[in-house]
Design a protein around this motif. Structure first.
Motif, PDB file in Angstrom:
ATOM      1  N   SER A 164       0.192   9.025  32.896  1.00 25.90           N
ATOM      2  CA  SER A 164       1.272   9.706  33.601  1.00 25.90           C
ATOM      3  C   SER A 164       0.856  11.136  33.897  1.00 25.90           C
ATOM      4  O   SER A 164      -0.039  11.687  33.236  1.00 25.90           O
ATOM      5  CB  SER A 164       2.547   9.703  32.759  1.00 25.90           C
ATOM      6  OG  SER A 164       2.377  10.544  31.620  1.00 25.90           O
ATOM      7  N   GLN A 165       1.512  11.771  34.882  1.00 27.69           N
ATOM      8  CA  GLN A 165       1.199  13.162  35.195  1.00 27.69           C
ATOM      9  C   GLN A 165       1.469  14.064  34.000  1.00 27.69           C
ATOM     10  O   GLN A 165       0.711  15.004  33.740  1.00 27.69           O
ATOM     11  CB  GLN A 165       2.012  13.632  36.405  1.00 27.69           C
ATOM     12  CG  GLN A 165       1.536  13.071  37.728  1.00 27.69           C
ATOM     13  CD  GLN A 165       2.110  13.827  38.910  1.00 27.69           C
ATOM     14  OE1 GLN A 165       2.122  15.057  38.924  1.00 27.69           O
ATOM     15  NE2 GLN A 165       2.590  13.090  39.902  1.00 27.69           N
ATOM     16  N   ALA A 166       2.550  13.795  33.275  1.00 27.06           N
ATOM     17  CA  ALA A 166       2.881  14.614  32.099  1.00 27.06           C
ATOM     18  C   ALA A 166       1.769  14.519  31.064  1.00 27.06           C
ATOM     19  O   ALA A 166       1.357  15.530  30.473  1.00 27.06           O
ATOM     20  CB  ALA A 166       4.204  14.163  31.506  1.00 27.06           C
ATOM     21  N   ARG A 169      -1.328  16.493  32.232  1.00 29.95           N
ATOM     22  CA  ARG A 169      -1.173  17.934  32.045  1.00 29.95           C
ATOM     23  C   ARG A 169      -1.453  18.321  30.591  1.00 29.95           C
ATOM     24  O   ARG A 169      -2.111  19.341  30.331  1.00 29.95           O
ATOM     25  CB  ARG A 169       0.233  18.379  32.450  1.00 29.95           C
ATOM     26  CG  ARG A 169       0.481  18.340  33.952  1.00 29.95           C
ATOM     27  CD  ARG A 169       1.899  18.763  34.306  1.00 29.95           C
ATOM     28  NE  ARG A 169       2.153  18.647  35.717  1.00 29.95           N
ATOM     29  CZ  ARG A 169       1.858  19.590  36.612  1.00 29.95           C
ATOM     30  NH1 ARG A 169       1.305  20.734  36.210  1.00 29.95           N
ATOM     31  NH2 ARG A 169       2.125  19.412  37.892  1.00 29.95           N
ATOM     32  N   GLN A 170      -0.981  17.533  29.657  1.00 28.57           N
ATOM     33  CA  GLN A 170      -1.227  17.818  28.241  1.00 28.57           C
ATOM     34  C   GLN A 170      -2.709  17.665  27.908  1.00 28.57           C
ATOM     35  O   GLN A 170      -3.285  18.497  27.191  1.00 28.57           O
ATOM     36  CB  GLN A 170      -0.392  16.875  27.366  1.00 28.57           C
ATOM     37  CG  GLN A 170       1.107  17.136  27.428  1.00 28.57           C
ATOM     38  CD  GLN A 170       1.896  16.164  26.550  1.00 28.57           C
ATOM     39  OE1 GLN A 170       1.414  15.083  26.223  1.00 28.57           O
ATOM     40  NE2 GLN A 170       3.101  16.556  26.185  1.00 28.57           N
TER      41      GLN A 170
END
Length: 312
Positions: A164-166, A169-170
């Protein structure tokens, strides 16, 4: 960008002879336009030019089966295919390296001057950075390279690594912190690097111990990679005096030393009887040599006879 590159997504020659030929030409044109980029992505993920070439072949085989009319961004789509292929191969390489004889180093590349002019690209393919990337988990490595070096959007990276994009990012944040703590500090300019390598070369050629000790950081580390095929240091050598002693031994052999652009930076190429014997890359920090990477494995030196084109 939601379609997957499968063999089913193709246009048959029988159904659309003219359109099929046009799309085949377009596929070839797009692949060739981004070939250097795709090779560089694969190389940065794998540290091996031979494996990067295999990834290119696998990427092409999948690319020619894609319905180009459904692809908005050829570059991003190709990078996605190459990244997935490289990640799959990276896990195989990890198992192969468990049985590697002695320290492992990336395969050195003879690079053109334009690579050195792109500071970010040159840093990303340097021996020092490739070894830092080796300390990342496969997905972290892919996310870092795609974001920090090639500037892909988080959404594009998410599709490439199947996250996922989230999550991406992490992962990107975690990878940046990890790399920042390990990348060379006090980086020198290209001109300073050339001067340092020239001084280092003179000291090695003349056996000037005093100058060598002045150029080497007290805790300098020399890593040699012979792959069990040729003699190399079986473990990293630490300390200026020990490293200087090893380097002075080079002058006692019938070798020639020449400074060349390797992985975007000046390095010493050592030849014996006209054949490349060792590539000696330097890690420079604040004017001192803090790391030396001596690649001697003959299987890793085949690309030192011609320039390898890299690109972003």
């Amino acid at each position: 960008m939601s379609e997957h590159p499968t063999e089913a997504a193709h246009v048959t020659e029988a159904a659309h002879p003219t359109g099929a030929a046009y799309l085949a030409d377009a596929a070839t044109e797009a692949f060739l336009a981004h070939r250097n980029l795709l090779f560089t992505v694969a190389y940065e993920l794998l540290g091996s030019a031979a494996d990067a070439e295999d990834v290119l072949q696998e990427t092409w085989l999948r690319w020619v089966g894609v319905d180009l009319t459904a692809v908005r961004d050829h570059r991003a789509y190709l990078v996605r295919i190459a990244t997935r292929q490289a990640l799959g191969r990276l896990r195989t390489l990890a198992r192969r390296r468990e049985s590697y004889v002695g320290p492992w180093l990336p395969e050195p590349l003879l690079t053109a001057p334009d690579v050195a002019e792109d500071v970010e690209l040159a840093e990303s393919v340097s021996m020092a950075m490739l070894l830092v990337l080796e300390t990342l988990a496969p997905t972290e490595r892919a996310v870092f390279v795609l974001r920090e070096v090639f500037g892909l959007e988080y959404g594009e990276i998410a599709e490439a690594v199947d996250k996922s994009q989230a999550a991406v990012r992490q992962i990107a944040h975690r990878a940046r912190v990890h790399v920042a703590a390990r990348r060379p500090r006090g980086a020198v300019s290209a001109a300073e690097a050339r001067q340092a390598v020239a001084a280092f070369q003179r000291a090695v050629e003349t056996g000037d111990l005093r100058t060598l000790l002045d150029l080497l950081a007290p805790d300098v580390v020399l890593v040699g990679d012979g792959g069990g095929l040729v003699q190399a240091t079986p473990a990293p050598v630490v300390g200026a005096e020990l490293v200087a002693g090893l380097l002075r031994g080079i002058t006692r052999r019938a070798v020639s030393l020449r400074a060349e652009q390797v992985n975007g930076h000046p390095a010493l190429v050592i030849r014996l009887a006209g054949e490349v014997d060792t590539v000696l890359a330097l890690r420079l920090e604040e004017g001192l040599v803090t790391g030396l990477y001596a690649v001697r494995n003959p299987e890793k030196l085949s690309r030192m006879t011609r320039e390898t084109a890299l690109g972003r």
